[in-house]
Design a protein around this motif. Structure first.
Motif, PDB file in Angstrom:
ATOM      1  N   THR A  15       0.531  -0.941  -0.036  1.00 18.79           N
ATOM      2  CA  THR A  15       0.329  -0.091   0.044  1.00 18.79           C
ATOM      3  C   THR A  15       0.850   1.596  -0.316  1.00 18.79           C
ATOM      4  O   THR A  15       2.071   1.152  -0.015  1.00 18.79           O
ATOM      5  CB  THR A  15      -1.066   0.011   1.413  1.00 18.79           C
ATOM      6  OG1 THR A  15      -0.090  -0.128   2.293  1.00 18.79           O
ATOM      7  CG2 THR A  15      -1.612  -1.580   1.679  1.00 18.79           C
ATOM      8  N   GLY A  16       0.301   2.752  -0.375  1.00 20.30           N
ATOM      9  CA  GLY A  16       1.061   3.408  -0.353  1.00 20.30           C
ATOM     10  C   GLY A  16       2.473   3.340  -1.977  1.00 20.30           C
ATOM     11  O   GLY A  16       3.587   4.245  -1.067  1.00 20.30           O
ATOM     12  N   ALA A  17       2.485   2.770  -2.271  1.00 20.87           N
ATOM     13  CA  ALA A  17       3.021   2.414  -3.707  1.00 20.87           C
ATOM     14  C   ALA A  17       3.240   3.305  -4.564  1.00 20.87           C
ATOM     15  O   ALA A  17       3.898   3.647  -5.244  1.00 20.87           O
ATOM     16  CB  ALA A  17       2.833   1.085  -4.247  1.00 20.87           C
ATOM     17  N   GLY A  20       6.787   8.272  -2.397  1.00 21.75           N
ATOM     18  CA  GLY A  20       7.795   7.509  -0.949  1.00 21.75           C
ATOM     19  C   GLY A  20       8.190   7.037  -1.050  1.00 21.75           C
ATOM     20  O   GLY A  20       8.555   5.976  -1.907  1.00 21.75           O
ATOM     21  N   LEU A  21       8.795   6.460   0.097  1.00 24.88           N
ATOM     22  CA  LEU A  21       8.653   5.102   0.559  1.00 24.88           C
ATOM     23  C   LEU A  21       7.909   4.272  -0.516  1.00 24.88           C
ATOM     24  O   LEU A  21       8.847   2.904  -1.116  1.00 24.88           O
ATOM     25  CB  LEU A  21       8.944   5.150   2.151  1.00 24.88           C
ATOM     26  CG  LEU A  21       9.401   6.409   3.202  1.00 24.88           C
ATOM     27  CD1 LEU A  21       9.153   5.779   4.816  1.00 24.88           C
ATOM     28  CD2 LEU A  21      10.813   5.921   2.315  1.00 24.88           C
ATOM     29  N   GLY A  22       6.741   3.832  -0.262  1.00 24.84           N
ATOM     30  CA  GLY A  22       6.549   3.048  -1.086  1.00 24.84           C
ATOM     31  C   GLY A  22       6.933   2.900  -2.348  1.00 24.84           C
ATOM     32  O   GLY A  22       7.306   1.212  -3.143  1.00 24.84           O
ATOM     33  N   ARG A  23       6.677   3.663  -3.265  1.00 22.98           N
ATOM     34  CA  ARG A  23       7.418   3.179  -4.390  1.00 22.98           C
ATOM     35  C   ARG A  23       8.975   2.475  -4.363  1.00 22.98           C
ATOM     36  O   ARG A  23       9.691   2.021  -5.682  1.00 22.98           O
ATOM     37  CB  ARG A  23       7.467   5.197  -5.183  1.00 22.98           C
ATOM     38  CG  ARG A  23       8.289   4.795  -7.088  1.00 22.98           C
ATOM     39  CD  ARG A  23       8.836   6.375  -7.101  1.00 22.98           C
ATOM     40  NE  ARG A  23       9.412   6.768  -8.306  1.00 22.98           N
ATOM     41  CZ  ARG A  23       9.417   5.891  -9.345  1.00 22.98           C
ATOM     42  NH1 ARG A  23       8.008   5.822  -9.734  1.00 22.98           N
ATOM     43  NH2 ARG A  23       9.847   5.585  -9.913  1.00 22.98           N
ATOM     44  N   CYS A  38       0.399  -2.906  -6.644  1.00 24.73           N
ATOM     45  CA  CYS A  38       0.844  -1.711  -6.176  1.00 24.73           C
ATOM     46  C   CYS A  38      -0.172  -0.677  -5.645  1.00 24.73           C
ATOM     47  O   CYS A  38      -1.449  -0.005  -6.755  1.00 24.73           O
ATOM     48  CB  CYS A  38       1.446  -0.412  -6.958  1.00 24.73           C
ATOM     49  SG  CYS A  38       3.045  -0.630  -7.492  1.00 24.73           S
ATOM     50  N   ALA A  39      -0.819   0.017  -4.836  1.00 27.27           N
ATOM     51  CA  ALA A  39      -1.739   0.587  -4.476  1.00 27.27           C
ATOM     52  C   ALA A  39      -2.099   1.454  -3.722  1.00 27.27           C
ATOM     53  O   ALA A  39      -1.040   1.591  -3.219  1.00 27.27           O
ATOM     54  CB  ALA A  39      -2.415  -1.258  -2.940  1.00 27.27           C
ATOM     55  N   GLU A  61       1.134  -4.623 -10.612  1.00 30.68           N
ATOM     56  CA  GLU A  61       0.630  -4.732 -11.312  1.00 30.68           C
ATOM     57  C   GLU A  61      -0.549  -3.071 -10.370  1.00 30.68           C
ATOM     58  O   GLU A  61      -0.077  -2.919  -9.350  1.00 30.68           O
ATOM     59  CB  GLU A  61      -0.965  -5.553 -10.579  1.00 30.68           C
ATOM     60  CG  GLU A  61      -0.585  -6.711 -12.457  1.00 30.68           C
ATOM     61  CD  GLU A  61      -1.123  -8.059 -11.626  1.00 30.68           C
ATOM     62  OE1 GLU A  61      -1.909  -7.583 -11.156  1.00 30.68           O
ATOM     63  OE2 GLU A  61      -0.863  -8.456 -12.180  1.00 30.68           O
ATOM     64  N   VAL A  62      -1.058  -2.410 -11.058  1.00 27.50           N
ATOM     65  CA  VAL A  62      -1.789  -1.161  -9.926  1.00 27.50           C
ATOM     66  C   VAL A  62      -2.855  -1.616  -9.790  1.00 27.50           C
ATOM     67  O   VAL A  62      -3.310  -2.447  -9.940  1.00 27.50           O
ATOM     68  CB  VAL A  62      -2.030  -0.393 -11.591  1.00 27.50           C
ATOM     69  CG1 VAL A  62      -2.711   1.441 -10.706  1.00 27.50           C
ATOM     70  CG2 VAL A  62      -0.754   0.161 -11.790  1.00 27.50           C
TER      71      VAL A  62
END
Ligand SMILES: NC(=O)c1ccc[n+]([C@@H]2O[C@H](COP(=O)([O-])OP(=O)(O)OC[C@H]3O[C@@H](n4cnc5c(N)ncnc54)[C@H](OP(=O)(O)O)[C@@H]3O)[C@@H](O)[C@H]2O)c1
Length: 254
Positions: A15-17, A20-23, A38-39, A61-62
């Motif tokens: 989550t939060g992809a 920031g950190l998630g990416r 990637c949520a 995937e998104v």
């Protein structure tokens, strides 16, 4: 040894992809071989993350998702399990922060922080956890904060939620063992959009320089190793743990 941290063919819900950190975590996990789902709410940014992964030969995937929408969480988790038969790893990374003194903070604002940073993490972990328990395999990594150890003025909702997330992590570990592990990472100050104002604050920069043994801000890359440890089989005998990654911030009284 590389096999120890391998994520080959693992299905990861992150989550939060979108930024920031998630990416960076999405790119890290995909780089280690995982298929990363990637949520987040901003589909355009999620697509950019997925494209960056694809450019490097990875799989992504998104998954459009507001984690505070419980029905949507259920639907998306069920859809992912129908599509991929499993979710091996959940990284509960999405989060928000509000900055206001307690006396100026409305109950609604406090609740909003706790809803996104704690209640939603519970809902996602519960829904994904059901499938992990049935398959007898799973890794849950909750992204908490040094604000789970320290208090700090103006961020009461965030501090309360991040403390709560450490407690939730322990309970997930207790109830989901022995095949599913649950751990948390507590990052220190890492440069992202979440803290742009602090990055520009000279006084804060001086404090951080003095209070960290590393004498610098963290970079998203600093979380790559800790994340792979807890998301892979390398961390199989770790559960209920909060791994502090803060350049020494919480161990130094400066
Ligand atoms: N940066 C730091 O120094 C630091 C330190 C300690 C802990 N952390 C924690 O690390 C995590 C990531 O922080 P960051 O610095 O990367 O923040 P960021 O750049 O602001 O990114 C936050 C991410 O969370 C997503 N998000 C927020 N609300 C959401 C919702 N309701 N549903 C789905 N996704 C949502 C955002 O995507 P959308 O807005 O598109 O949905 C975005 O992808 C957070 O939990 C934060 O508390 C950060």
């Amino acid at each position: 040894m590389a096999d120890l941290f391998a994520m080959k063919n693992r299905v990861v819900l992150l989550t939060g992809a979108s930024r920031g950190l998630g990416r960076d975590m999405a790119l890290t996990l995909a780089g280690a071989g995982a298929r990363v789902l990637c949520a987040g709410r901003t589909v355009k940014e999620l697509e950019a993350t997925a494209r960056a992964i694809a450019r490097k030969g990875g799989k992504a995937e998104v998954v459009p998702l507001d984690i505070t929408d419980e029905a949507a969480v259920r639907e998306q988790v069920d859809a992912i399990v129908r599509r991929h038969r499993r979710i091996d790893v959940l990284v509960n990374n999405a989060g928000i922060i509000y900055r206001e003194k307690i006396v100026d903070t409305s109950t609604a604002t406090f609740r909003a922080a706790v809803e996104t940073d704690l209640v939603a993490q519970f809902v996602v972990a519960r829904e994904v956890g059901r499938h992990m328990l049935a398959r007898r395999y799973g890794r849950i990594v909750n992204i908490s904060s040094v604000m789970a150890i320290l208090g700090r003025a103006t961020v009461a909702g965030y501090v309360a939620a991040k403390h709560g997330l450490v407690g939730l992590t322990k309970n997930l570990a207790v109830e989901f063992g022995p095949h599913v592990t649950a751990n948390a990472i507590a990052p220190g100050y890492i440069r992202t959009e979440l803290n742009v104002a602090l990055q520009r604050d000279k006084g804060f920069n001086a404090m951080l320089d003095q209070r960290t043994a590393a004498h610098r801000w963290g970079k998203p890359e600093d979380l790559r190793g800790p994340l792979l440890l807890l998301a892979s089989d390398a961390g199989a005998y770790m559960t209920g743990h909060t791994l502090v990654v803060d350049g020494g911030l919480t161990t130094i009284l400066a």
